[in-house]
Design a protein around this motif. Structure first.
Motif, mmCIF file in Angstrom:
data_model
loop_
_atom_site.group_PDB
_atom_site.id
_atom_site.type_symbol
_atom_site.label_atom_id
_atom_site.label_comp_id
_atom_site.label_asym_id
_atom_site.label_seq_id
_atom_site.Cartn_x
_atom_site.Cartn_y
_atom_site.Cartn_z
ATOM 1 N N ILE A 15 0.856 -1.192 0.000
ATOM 2 C CA ILE A 15 0.000 0.000 0.000
ATOM 3 C C ILE A 15 0.891 1.240 0.000
ATOM 4 O O ILE A 15 1.764 1.389 0.863
ATOM 5 C CB ILE A 15 -0.936 0.022 1.231
ATOM 6 N N HIS A 16 0.648 2.112 -0.969
ATOM 7 C CA HIS A 16 1.400 3.361 -1.083
ATOM 8 C C HIS A 16 0.481 4.557 -0.823
ATOM 9 O O HIS A 16 -0.729 4.408 -0.694
ATOM 10 C CB HIS A 16 2.017 3.490 -2.478
ATOM 11 N N ASN A 17 1.099 5.734 -0.784
ATOM 12 C CA ASN A 17 0.381 6.992 -0.530
ATOM 13 C C ASN A 17 -0.212 6.990 0.881
ATOM 14 O O ASN A 17 -1.385 7.291 1.088
ATOM 15 C CB ASN A 17 -0.718 7.212 -1.578
ATOM 16 N N ILE A 18 0.644 6.677 1.849
ATOM 17 C CA ILE A 18 0.159 6.489 3.224
ATOM 18 C C ILE A 18 0.826 7.452 4.215
ATOM 19 O O ILE A 18 0.776 7.226 5.423
ATOM 20 C CB ILE A 18 0.379 5.024 3.673
ATOM 21 N N THR A 19 1.445 8.519 3.717
ATOM 22 C CA THR A 19 2.211 9.406 4.605
ATOM 23 C C THR A 19 1.347 10.087 5.660
ATOM 24 O O THR A 19 1.826 10.411 6.746
ATOM 25 C CB THR A 19 2.945 10.482 3.787
ATOM 26 N N THR A 20 0.066 10.319 5.349
ATOM 27 C CA THR A 20 -0.815 10.993 6.320
ATOM 28 C C THR A 20 -1.585 10.000 7.186
ATOM 29 O O THR A 20 -2.399 10.408 8.017
ATOM 30 C CB THR A 20 -1.816 11.911 5.591
ATOM 31 N N LEU A 21 -1.346 8.719 6.984
ATOM 32 C CA LEU A 21 -2.090 7.686 7.707
ATOM 33 C C LEU A 21 -1.178 6.946 8.680
ATOM 34 O O LEU A 21 0.007 6.744 8.404
ATOM 35 C CB LEU A 21 -2.696 6.681 6.719
ATOM 36 N N THR A 22 -1.751 6.519 9.792
ATOM 37 C CA THR A 22 -0.995 5.705 10.744
ATOM 38 C C THR A 22 -1.153 4.230 10.378
ATOM 39 O O THR A 22 -2.094 3.836 9.672
ATOM 40 C CB THR A 22 -1.498 5.925 12.176
ATOM 41 N N THR A 23 -0.235 3.433 10.881
ATOM 42 C CA THR A 23 -0.321 1.989 10.648
ATOM 43 C C THR A 23 -1.610 1.428 11.247
ATOM 44 O O THR A 23 -2.249 0.543 10.669
ATOM 45 C CB THR A 23 0.900 1.283 11.265
ATOM 46 N N LYS A 24 -2.004 1.972 12.390
ATOM 47 C CA LYS A 24 -3.227 1.515 13.057
ATOM 48 C C LYS A 24 -4.459 1.790 12.199
ATOM 49 O O LYS A 24 -5.366 0.943 12.101
ATOM 50 C CB LYS A 24 -3.360 2.223 14.415
ATOM 51 N N GLN A 25 -4.519 2.956 11.564
ATOM 52 C CA GLN A 25 -5.662 3.286 10.710
ATOM 53 C C GLN A 25 -5.763 2.312 9.530
ATOM 54 O O GLN A 25 -6.858 1.856 9.180
ATOM 55 C CB GLN A 25 -5.526 4.723 10.189
ATOM 56 N N ILE A 26 -4.629 2.008 8.938
ATOM 57 C CA ILE A 26 -4.631 1.088 7.792
ATOM 58 C C ILE A 26 -4.987 -0.323 8.238
ATOM 59 O O ILE A 26 -5.756 -1.032 7.578
ATOM 60 C CB ILE A 26 -3.255 1.122 7.093
ATOM 61 N N GLU A 27 -4.453 -0.720 9.372
ATOM 62 C CA GLU A 27 -4.740 -2.060 9.897
ATOM 63 C C GLU A 27 -6.235 -2.211 10.197
ATOM 64 O O GLU A 27 -6.855 -3.226 9.843
ATOM 65 C CB GLU A 27 -3.916 -2.302 11.159
ATOM 66 N N THR A 28 -6.817 -1.201 10.825
ATOM 67 C CA THR A 28 -8.254 -1.239 11.147
ATOM 68 C C THR A 28 -9.089 -1.341 9.879
ATOM 69 O O THR A 28 -10.067 -2.101 9.813
ATOM 70 C CB THR A 28 -8.652 0.023 11.941
ATOM 71 N N TYR A 29 -8.696 -0.596 8.859
ATOM 72 C CA TYR A 29 -9.441 -0.610 7.594
ATOM 73 C C TYR A 29 -9.337 -1.983 6.918
ATOM 74 O O TYR A 29 -10.337 -2.550 6.467
ATOM 75 C CB TYR A 29 -8.903 0.477 6.667
ATOM 76 N N CYS A 30 -8.142 -2.530 6.852
ATOM 77 C CA CYS A 30 -7.933 -3.807 6.159
ATOM 78 C C CYS A 30 -8.585 -4.982 6.893
ATOM 79 O O CYS A 30 -8.922 -6.000 6.272
ATOM 80 C CB CYS A 30 -6.436 -4.072 5.982
ATOM 81 N N LYS A 31 -8.776 -4.838 8.197
ATOM 82 C CA LYS A 31 -9.395 -5.930 8.966
ATOM 83 C C LYS A 31 -10.872 -6.106 8.634
ATOM 84 O O LYS A 31 -11.481 -7.106 9.035
ATOM 85 C CB LYS A 31 -9.206 -5.684 10.466
ATOM 86 N N LYS A 32 -11.447 -5.163 7.897
ATOM 87 C CA LYS A 32 -12.814 -5.361 7.410
ATOM 88 C C LYS A 32 -12.858 -6.489 6.385
ATOM 89 O O LYS A 32 -13.906 -7.083 6.152
ATOM 90 C CB LYS A 32 -13.340 -4.059 6.783
ATOM 91 N N TYR A 33 -11.708 -6.781 5.779
ATOM 92 C CA TYR A 33 -11.623 -7.842 4.771
ATOM 93 C C TYR A 33 -11.004 -9.122 5.336
ATOM 94 O O TYR A 33 -11.287 -10.213 4.847
ATOM 95 C CB TYR A 33 -10.788 -7.364 3.574
ATOM 96 N N ASP A 34 -10.143 -8.954 6.325
ATOM 97 C CA ASP A 34 -9.448 -10.124 6.871
ATOM 98 C C ASP A 34 -9.005 -9.785 8.298
ATOM 99 O O ASP A 34 -8.150 -8.921 8.506
ATOM 100 C CB ASP A 34 -8.236 -10.461 5.992
ATOM 101 N N LYS A 35 -9.584 -10.473 9.279
ATOM 102 C CA LYS A 35 -9.279 -10.163 10.682
ATOM 103 C C LYS A 35 -7.892 -10.628 11.103
ATOM 104 O O LYS A 35 -7.396 -10.232 12.158
ATOM 105 C CB LYS A 35 -10.332 -10.805 11.587
ATOM 106 N N ASN A 36 -7.276 -11.461 10.281
ATOM 107 C CA ASN A 36 -5.981 -12.036 10.658
ATOM 108 C C ASN A 36 -4.799 -11.404 9.911
ATOM 109 O O ASN A 36 -3.740 -12.020 9.791
ATOM 110 C CB ASN A 36 -5.995 -13.547 10.404
ATOM 111 N N ILE A 37 -4.987 -10.211 9.410
ATOM 112 C CA ILE A 37 -3.885 -9.569 8.674
ATOM 113 C C ILE A 37 -2.788 -9.109 9.625
ATOM 114 O O ILE A 37 -3.002 -8.951 10.835
ATOM 115 C CB ILE A 37 -4.391 -8.346 7.872
#
Length: 324
Positions: A15-37
């Motif tokens: 995932i690119h273009n993430i300078t304004t996002l925290t790792t936690k925000q991305i992790e929370t978003y991706c867990k909507k598709y896979d809880k074990n990411i």
């Protein structure tokens, strides 16, 4: 073979273009598709940040990629499988003018609106091009078939993207021109004298003298350079291609010494023009020296061979070839 099986079992998404996002925000978003990411924030050698997301199965990763484009906190992210090649029939290269005021989001919105769903849009501003991945092959073909596309007033060109790492640079559609011997009061008349000026910024040199860097279409810049010299309010404007363009002009410069302030640009321009076409004529800062640029070496040699001492309005001046 084992690596390929691992990619299928535990696919890795970048995932690119993430300078304004925290790792936690991305992790929370991706867990909507896979809880074990699992997420890993990284940097490349150019200090560019990106995140690797390890999905638990190819099914959840595919579902995630099929829902592209993704927006997290109103920020569009670029996503793809690490194992996927970033070329193919749905990929398009966009060549961009080096001085264009275009952002990645500008390009994404323009392309989506005019051609169809865009999955990824990655702008390499320093290299003057971008990569776009379309959802549908027909949309990519329509973009490639288009011509004379303009974004924010600048031309952009959609080109095929193949597996070659060599990108042919787009010829600059604009050129940066240095206009020296310029006063702040001239700013009001600038657009009148240079009607094709697209944009400009004002600067000062080491002598405290004002100059501008003006942006012209390349054809207009060529015409401008051929029309020199330009005179404004009793001064000769020093007009040349800016050094940032890495383009060089002829260096037929004459150095004129012992020039008192009662002699002005016009006096020297009028006198030394008898030996040939002059492009620029200006005083070196607060010194008693002038720099005169002839169009060709024949004119420069002609004045040097005539005499090294010249008299202008009863004032003796000395001349020599300027050494680079």
């Amino acid at each position: 073979m084992n690596n390929r099986n691992d990619d299928q079992k535990h696919p890795l998404v970048v995932i690119h273009n993430i300078t304004t996002l925290t790792t936690k925000q991305i992790e929370t978003y991706c867990k909507k598709y896979d809880k074990n990411i699992r997420c890993f924030r990284k940097k490349n050698r150019n200090n560019h940040q990106y995140i690797h997301v390890l999905f638990s199965s190819i099914i959840t990763a595919t579902n995630f990629l099929n829902d592209r484009p993704h927006f997290i906190e109103n920020c569009r992210i670029n996503t793809s499988l690490v194992s996927e090649p970033l070329y193919g029939s749905k990929f398009v290269c966009v060549q961009i003018d080096k001085y264009a005021s275009i952002t990645e989001d500008n390009l994404y919105e323009y392309t989506s609106k005019n051609f169809g769903c865009v999955l990824n849009c990655v702008l390499y501003k320093s290299r003057n091009y971008a990569f776009i991945e379309f959802s549908q092959l027909n949309d990519a073909h329509r973009a490639l078939a288009s011509s004379n596309q303009k974004l924010n007033g600048y031309l952009i060109q959609y080109c095929p993207r193949n597996n070659s790492s060599k990108i042919l640079p787009l010829l600059p559609l604009t050129r940066l021109i240095h206009i020296g011997n310029f006063l702040n009061k001239d700013q009001e008349k600038l657009q009148f004298y240079f009607s094709n000026l697209k944009n400009f910024t004002i600067h000062k040199n080491c002598y405290g003298q004002t100059y501008i860097l003006g942006l012209f279409d390349i054809n207009d810049s060529i015409k401008l350079l051929f029309k020199r010299p330009f005179c404004l309010n009793g001064r000769v404007l020093n007009i040349s291609i800016d050094n940032d363009d890495k383009l060089t002009e002829c260096d037929n410069y004459l150095l004129v010494r012992n020039v008192p302030y009662r002699l002005n640009d016009y006096n020297l321009l009028e006198y030394f023009s008898q030996y040939g076409r002059i492009l620029n004529c200006f005083r070196y800062g607060q010194t008693n020296a002038y720099r005169i640029q002839y169009r060709d070496k024949i004119s420069l040699n002609k004045v040097l061979e005539f005499n090294r001492i010249h008299v202008i309005k009863s004032v003796q001046v000395q001349i020599e070839r300027e050494q680079n």
